[in-house]
Scaffold this active site. Structure first.
Site, mmCIF file in Angstrom:
data_model
loop_
_atom_site.group_PDB
_atom_site.id
_atom_site.type_symbol
_atom_site.label_atom_id
_atom_site.label_comp_id
_atom_site.label_asym_id
_atom_site.label_seq_id
_atom_site.Cartn_x
_atom_site.Cartn_y
_atom_site.Cartn_z
ATOM 1 N N GLN A 22 65.975 -22.922 42.223
ATOM 2 C CA GLN A 22 66.552 -23.178 40.908
ATOM 3 C C GLN A 22 66.694 -21.819 40.207
ATOM 4 O OE1 GLN A 22 66.847 -26.873 39.928
ATOM 5 N NE2 GLN A 22 66.682 -26.772 42.157
ATOM 6 N N GLY B 50 66.569 -32.893 32.677
ATOM 7 C CA GLY B 50 66.659 -32.359 34.027
ATOM 8 C C GLY B 50 67.563 -31.139 34.142
ATOM 9 N N HIS B 51 67.587 -30.563 35.334
ATOM 10 C CA HIS B 51 68.364 -29.346 35.565
ATOM 11 C C HIS B 51 69.867 -29.615 35.438
ATOM 12 C CE1 HIS B 51 67.962 -30.320 40.168
ATOM 13 N NE2 HIS B 51 68.706 -31.199 39.548
ATOM 14 N N ASN B 52 70.562 -28.628 34.913
ATOM 15 C CA ASN B 52 72.026 -28.636 34.741
ATOM 16 C C ASN B 52 72.523 -29.646 33.713
ATOM 17 O OD1 ASN B 52 72.057 -26.777 36.844
ATOM 18 N ND2 ASN B 52 72.520 -28.317 38.385
#
Length: 353
Positions: free
Chosen positions: A216, A257-259
């Protein structure tokens, strides 16, 4: 212990002055010199307090109210007891919020744990390469890593950890125990106690030996005037960025969460979980304990009812609810039908008995 132990009443401001500052109208000209020192709920408000009502459901609470003034709109004025002055406002909740901010400005942000007035505590660690502008306060046990930049007037709370290369704008408050890494933070941002910003997201690829971690390497970008609640987590992007838009307010215990990309002036209530790569438009409101699927879009101005499960895209301006989330009219019809069937089964069961 009295209710106002931690935030005692203020010296006070005249009702007339307060009304002028919050954009309300005093209906009793003779009451303008009354002194307002605090805010309180309707049912236990006393002399020196101001409170507000939004509906006729407050009628019973008014029986025990002894406030020095009550905020409401014109439609509710007739409910107020004659001995209590009325402040008229077309938006009483907004006016009350302004009143509270004027009376208790220190309650708008996490307060310092230590009596340090300014500067860097001798019990904090600040890397030599970090650059701090004027009037930055760093409390004991805080750790500020290499190449960090912090703007004027910002405060880093006790035990907070600011990772290498992080940028924090001006007038920000990072409360005690928060952790920030791989993040660019704008001006006037509030991050409450224990929040975790910029840790790696949940990304794995299945392999013959088990789950393989996907790196990440993105960032978290938090724009101006954002507030993030206690123990909320915002994961950094996988390769792109996780973005929280200007003016958005995020409650405690939320998982981003990511993005994920969240627009401007959104409201996200406690225990919401938003899975990776979801886009949330401007002005979206998400009720408590909602689960939001990944890789979907929630359009501008949409509203999601509490405890909903959002599995697919939500059009702009729509109100959705339920599991799976669907237009509110459909959800309410389904609930009514389920209740009707349940009642019918009970009646049949009673006859059979």
């Amino acid at each position: 212990m009295e209710h106002k132990h931690f935030f005692p009443p203020q010296d006070g401001v005249s009702l007339a002055s307060l009304a002028a500052q919050i954009g309300a109208e005093v209906t009793d000209a003779g009451a303008g010199e009354r002194v307002i020192r605090s805010v309180a709920p309707v049912y236990r408000a006393r002399q020196g307090d101001i409170c507000y009502i939004l509906s006729r459901r407050s009628k019973e609470e008014l029986k025990t109210c002894e406030a020095s003034a009550i905020l409401c709109d014109k439609a509710l004025k007739s409910l107020i007891p004659e001995h209590i002055p009325v402040l008229l406002s077309s938006s009483p909740a907004t006016a009350f919020a302004r009143a509270g901010a004027l009376l208790f400005p220190t309650a708008l942000r996490p307060v310092p744990v230590t009596p340090t007035v300014s500067g860097v505590s001798s019990a904090a660690f600040v890397d030599k390469s970090a650059r701090l502008e004027a009037d930055v306060l760093v409390e004991p046990m805080a750790v500020i890593g290499a190449d960090v930049e912090i703007g004027a007037g910002s405060r880093i709370g006790a035990g907070a950890v600011i990772g290498a290369g992080v940028r924090i704008g001006r007038g920000c408050t990072i409360a005690g125990g928060a952790t920030i890494q791989s993040a660019l933070i704008g001006n006037n941002v509030i991050i409450h106690n224990g929040a975790r910003i910029g840790q790696d997201g949940f990304g794995y690829a299945p392999g013959p030996a088990g789950m393989l971690k996907i790196v990440q390497i993105g960032r978290v970008i938090i724009q101006d005037n954002v507030e993030i609640g206690a123990n909320t987590t915002v994961d950094r992007g996988t390769m792109d960025d996780t973005v929280i838009g200007e003016g958005t307010k995020i409650d405690n215990l939320v998982q981003i969460g990511h993005n994920v990309r969240i627009g401007r002036h959104c409201g996200i209530v406690a225990q919401v979980g938003i899975a990776g790569s979801t886009t949330v438009g401007d002005g979206v409101m998400i009720g408590g304990a909602c689960g939001v699927n990944g890789h979907i879009t929630i359009g501008d101005g949409a509203q999601i009812a509490a405890m909903s499960g959002v599995l697919s895209d939500v059009p702009a301006g729509e109100r959705y609810g339920g599991v799976p989330a669907r237009p509110m009219k459909d959800f309410l019809k389904d609930v009514a039908a389920a209740l009707s069937q349940s009642e019918s089964r009970k009646q049949k069961s009673g006859k059979n008995d």
